[in-house]
Design a protein around this motif. Structure first.
Motif, mmCIF file in Angstrom:
data_model
loop_
_atom_site.group_PDB
_atom_site.id
_atom_site.type_symbol
_atom_site.label_atom_id
_atom_site.label_comp_id
_atom_site.label_asym_id
_atom_site.label_seq_id
_atom_site.Cartn_x
_atom_site.Cartn_y
_atom_site.Cartn_z
ATOM 1 N N GLY A 31 0.845 -1.240 -0.245
ATOM 2 C CA GLY A 31 -0.031 0.126 -0.103
ATOM 3 C C GLY A 31 1.176 1.243 0.017
ATOM 4 N N ALA A 32 1.854 1.241 0.821
ATOM 5 C CA ALA A 32 2.807 2.345 0.804
ATOM 6 C C ALA A 32 3.496 2.810 -0.456
ATOM 7 N N ILE A 33 4.133 1.877 -1.173
ATOM 8 C CA ILE A 33 4.499 1.683 -2.225
ATOM 9 C C ILE A 33 3.712 2.089 -3.366
ATOM 10 N N GLY A 34 2.489 1.566 -3.433
ATOM 11 C CA GLY A 34 1.436 2.112 -4.269
ATOM 12 C C GLY A 34 1.142 3.352 -4.305
ATOM 13 N N ALA A 206 -10.757 -12.993 1.027
ATOM 14 C CA ALA A 206 -10.928 -12.498 -0.525
ATOM 15 C C ALA A 206 -10.360 -11.035 -0.286
ATOM 16 N N LEU A 207 -10.777 -10.249 0.355
ATOM 17 C CA LEU A 207 -10.208 -8.921 0.331
ATOM 18 C C LEU A 207 -8.815 -8.740 0.674
ATOM 19 N N VAL A 208 -8.107 -9.601 1.474
ATOM 20 C CA VAL A 208 -6.821 -9.580 1.487
ATOM 21 C C VAL A 208 -6.225 -9.878 0.212
ATOM 22 N N GLY A 209 -6.694 -11.033 -0.329
ATOM 23 C CA GLY A 209 -5.915 -11.542 -1.687
ATOM 24 C C GLY A 209 -6.177 -10.368 -2.720
ATOM 25 N N LEU A 210 -7.500 -9.786 -2.753
ATOM 26 C CA LEU A 210 -7.785 -8.831 -3.960
ATOM 27 C C LEU A 210 -6.824 -7.633 -3.507
ATOM 28 N N GLY A 211 -6.713 -7.227 -2.294
ATOM 29 C CA GLY A 211 -5.863 -6.267 -1.953
ATOM 30 C C GLY A 211 -4.476 -6.170 -2.390
ATOM 31 N N VAL A 212 -3.774 -7.440 -2.210
ATOM 32 C CA VAL A 212 -2.298 -7.788 -2.516
ATOM 33 C C VAL A 212 -2.510 -7.613 -4.127
ATOM 34 N N GLY A 213 -3.334 -8.355 -4.768
ATOM 35 C CA GLY A 213 -3.122 -8.259 -6.245
ATOM 36 C C GLY A 213 -3.611 -6.830 -6.701
ATOM 37 N N MET A 214 -4.341 -6.166 -6.292
ATOM 38 C CA MET A 214 -4.689 -4.874 -6.947
ATOM 39 C C MET A 214 -3.485 -3.974 -6.729
ATOM 40 N N LEU A 215 -2.959 -3.942 -5.434
ATOM 41 C CA LEU A 215 -1.953 -3.077 -5.218
ATOM 42 C C LEU A 215 -0.621 -3.286 -6.270
ATOM 43 N N GLY A 216 -0.307 -4.947 -6.528
ATOM 44 C CA GLY A 216 0.473 -5.287 -7.442
ATOM 45 C C GLY A 216 0.699 -4.494 -8.656
ATOM 46 N N ILE A 217 -0.914 -4.649 -9.116
ATOM 47 C CA ILE A 217 -1.443 -3.995 -10.424
ATOM 48 C C ILE A 217 -1.044 -2.475 -10.621
ATOM 49 N N VAL A 218 -1.529 -1.838 -9.349
ATOM 50 C CA VAL A 218 -1.137 -0.454 -9.468
ATOM 51 C C VAL A 218 0.352 -0.061 -9.420
ATOM 52 N N ILE A 219 1.120 -0.865 -8.778
ATOM 53 C CA ILE A 219 2.541 -0.786 -8.700
ATOM 54 C C ILE A 219 3.037 -0.977 -10.324
ATOM 55 N N ALA A 220 2.706 -1.948 -10.708
ATOM 56 C CA ALA A 220 3.044 -2.290 -12.252
ATOM 57 C C ALA A 220 2.814 -1.266 -13.120
ATOM 58 N N SER A 221 1.771 -0.532 -12.999
ATOM 59 C CA SER A 221 1.168 0.417 -13.900
ATOM 60 C C SER A 221 2.107 1.630 -13.993
ATOM 61 N N SER A 222 3.051 1.693 -13.140
ATOM 62 C CA SER A 222 4.183 2.820 -13.115
ATOM 63 C C SER A 222 5.160 2.469 -13.951
ATOM 64 N N PHE A 223 5.395 1.070 -14.372
ATOM 65 C CA PHE A 223 6.534 0.515 -15.090
ATOM 66 C C PHE A 223 6.161 -0.023 -16.614
#
Length: 727
Positions: A31-34, A206-223
């Motif tokens: 979350g902090a990185i995102g 489900a929300l924990v898994g979704l949160g990790v996955g969504m934050l990963g996508i948000v971070i990836a969108s910067s690269f």
């Protein structure tokens, strides 16, 4: 695999607090990185190296000039009835409004309709242009607010004023539709488990898994380039499968508790048995999603990768974090302390040994199979006139948006074809004195085509080897006649090349969308064939049968056909569009069938595995095919029903989104699950298996010997646990 998952479950249950703390730290860190990087999503749905894309690059290079690639919007004005925009009063309002827009921070230039000399024939409608210094994604909220303010100023003065183009001016204020699906899922889980605590755990997991996955996508969108629609699809799918997978594991956990196992043992057994099925089911969904890359379309590949990431994280959370949650508070889910008498337990067991639905289906399998197949086939009929395309403001935007109203004003003022303009490039191999005359002849020939409304005079580029013309069709951007016009002009090129050495290139937004739709259409049969073969091989490994996988694949094709038929019936043919909240009838989203195949394949195999694996277990012990069907429906039917309802609830939540793209995906997935889970898996599967009898489980001995044994039911674990009990 089952033994490793058993050990993983036991480890997570014993060290529950450490596992949960670790998961929280990972979530906070991501979350902090995102938040630091921020999201950077693209709205472009493009495919490189299509004919239109190549033409656009060639024309851009020939006519390169500062600002050519800059973002633009059209500001459309309409005078009141009986008046024209040429009056001094309205010219002053327009000049003041456009002038104020030109002073906004990101605006490079702004021109009025009078400067562009583009008033329509009645002089009542015209449009100005605003060109930006930056790309559409980089236009700031301050600039958008300034433009929207000037639109309001012109409206208050008495002009109908709207805007559309590269920059989206209508944004914000949307209700988080995911909440609707979560609330509905909670209600279904509460009824299934008869416990609010048990109902909350799958959603939390489900929300924990979704949160990790969504934050990963948000971070990836910067690269890397990630389309915004990828995030919505990943959220939709990750939330649905996350809740379903947790439901399967918790159901098995409660079952083991009721049989007298301790909390930690129940967690470990549930992880080794139901967790094995969850892991295998998750792999099938991921395979289907990653299979989208077969089409060779970058944005579709990214959508598949993003969604697969969310599914992977939800699976990992289901087999690691969920066991820790159960190990921490599983004792609160234990059955009541008072034990039933042996006689009562036997009575209940006898009562539960039959399933009313299973009995109904197995007593009249031929009738049930015929009705199910006929129903799905009938619903699938509209699929045979499917028209694939990409969205335009006229079909995907709500009339509440300025973009849609501007689209309608331009259509009113200049005709449907104005929003479907085509740019024609005439490339000359060896320019001569006769070239200009040849180009003029080609321009005249194109102007005589059936669907051409107007065509501009050819304009030569600096090199003299490329001329451009703009064609305004009579039909709109989503009309099949426009597709035919693009095809006709390209076919004309072969003759002009041989006669005059002039190649005709067609580009523009409409041509690009047509090329993308064609590319996706070509990829569809290949992808579908790959998925069908893959599904068959996987199920042969799982069920040790050659006929059950064939039945499963044919059932998948039936539910897929019915789903696409229903979507065509609603979205393209316009039936029930008001009920489902679509702004207008439109072509089917070009990449929807491919996405639907990838996702529905995974979900269909999930339900097939959870339902039929129990049947296989019973048949292996009893050799009675009818008992296997009845016990499978009795023991797994309730869970599959709840899982299907949860999936549908989540997807219905996304159907309520204002974005027509997300809405159409939600509609397709909701009804896809409805058809597959309830008509195919819970009805057609037991009916057909009843007709097949013991032959359903036929497997050649030579093939059985060479295939690896995949223990997704966790039989090896249960054998060991029974030995421990007897010892």
């Amino acid at each position: 695999m089952a033994k490793y998952l058993y050990k993983l479950g036991m480890w997570a249950a014993k060290g529950s607090k450490k596992v949960l703390l670790g998961a929280l730290i990972i979530l906070i860190a991501l979350g902090a990185i995102g938040l630091t990087l921020g999201p950077s999503f693209s709205n472009e749905l493009t495919i490189p190296n299509t004919p239109a894309d190549k033409a656009a690059k060639l024309i851009s290079k020939e006519f390169s000039q500062p600002g050519l690639q800059a973002a633009k919007i059209q500001v459309v004005f309409k005078a009141p009835n009986g008046e024209t925009l040429e009056s001094e009063k309205w010219q002053k309002v327009i000049a003041d409004s456009i002038g104020a827009m030109s002073k906004a921070p990101d605006v490079a230039a702004a021109t009025t309709p009078m400067q562009l000399k583009n008033l329509n024939m009645t002089k009542q409608i015209g449009y100005g242009e605003v060109t930006f210094k930056v790309s559409a994604l980089d236009v700031t909220s301050e600039t958008k607010e300034a433009i929207n303010h000037q639109l309001d100023v012109a409206r208050k003065a008495g002009l109908t004023t709207e805007a559309r183009g590269d920059v989206v001016l209508t944004e914000g204020g949307e209700f988080p539709v995911e909440v609707i699906g979560i609330v509905a899922a909670f209600v279904i889980l509460a009824i299934t488990f008869a416990s609010f605590l048990a109902a909350g755990l799958p959603i939390l997991s489900a929300l924990v898994g979704l949160g990790v996955g969504m934050l990963g996508i948000v971070i990836a969108s910067s690269f890397i380039e990630v389309q915004s629609v990828s995030l919505s699809l990943a959220a939709m799918l990750g939330l649905a499968v996350g809740i379903d997978y947790a439901l399967f594991i918790i159901t098995r956990f409660k079952q083991q508790l009721s049989e007298g196992y301790s909390v930690q043992e129940s967690v470990a057994i549930a992880n080794g048995t139901a967790g094995s099925a969850v892991l295998f089911a998750g792999v099938t969904v991921v395979i289907g999603l990653l299979g989208l890359s077969v089409a060779g379309i970058p944005f579709l590949t990214m959508m598949g990768i993003a969604s697969a990431l969310c599914v992977i994280t939800t699976v990992l959370v289901s087999i690691i974090v969920l066991p820790a949650l159960l190990g921490w508070m599983g004792h609160k889910l234990s059955p009541s302390k008072g034990k039933k008498s042996a006689g009562r337990a036997r009575a209940v067991s006898k009562k539960q040994s039959t399933s009313k639905w299973g009995t109904f289906v197995t007593k009249r399998p031929l009738l049930v199979a015929f009705v199910s197949i006929a129903l799905l086939a009938t619903i699938a009929v509209p699929f045979f006139h499917i028209n694939l395309g990409l969205p335009s403001d006229g079909t995907t935007k709500s009339t509440d948006t300025t973009e849609r109203r501007a689209f309608d004003l331009l259509t009113e003022g200049y005709g449907e074809g104005f929003n479907a303009s085509l740019i024609i490039g005439a490339q000359v191999a060896n320019p001569t004195e006769a070239t200009a005359g040849a180009i003029a002849g080609i321009q005249k020939e194109i102007s005589g085509l059936a669907d051409v409304q107007t065509i501009t005079q050819p304009f030569p580029g600096p090199s003299g080897k490329l001329y451009i013309m703009t064609v305004i069709p009579k039909s709109g951007p989503d009309d099949t006649k426009t597709k035919d016009l693009v095809k006709t002009i390209r076919e004309l090129s072969s003759r002009t090349e041989s006669e005059n050495g002039v190649e005709l290139l067609v580009t523009g937004t409409t041509a690009m969308n047509i090329d993308i739709a064609n590319k996706l259409n070509d990829a569809l049969p290949v992808f579908a064939a790959l998925i069908v073969v893959l599904a068959y091989v996987i199920l042969v490994l799982v069920f040790r049968s050659i006929l059950i996988p064939l039945k499963a694949v044919l059932g998948f094709l039936l539910s897929l056909g019915a789903t696409l038929g229903f979507v065509v019936f609603v979205v393209q043919d316009g039936h029930l569009i008001n009920f489902f909240g679509f702004p207008a009838s439109s072509p089917i989203l070009a990449f929807l069938p491919v996405i639907l195949i990838g996702i529905l394949f995974g979900l269909a195999m999930d339900y097939e595995i959870f339902l039929v694996s129990k049947m296989r277990e019973v048949y292996a012990h009893t050799g009675d095919p009818r008992k296997a069907i009845l016990d499978g429906i009795r023991d797994s039917g309730k869970v599959v029903t709840a899982a299907g309802l949860i999936m549908i609830s989540v997807f219905i939540g996304f159907m309520l989104a204002p974005d027509a793209i997300i809405k159409s995906m939600g509609l397709a997935l909701a009804f896809g699950v409805l058809f597959d889970a309830f008509i195919v898996r819970m009805t057609l599967v037991p009916a057909v298996m009843s007709l097949m009898g013991k032959s359903a489980w036929y497997m050649p001995k030579w093939l059985d010997r060479i295939l690896p044994n995949i223990d997704i039911e966790g039989e090896s674990i249960m054998h060991e646990m029974e030995k421990k009990k007897s010892a």
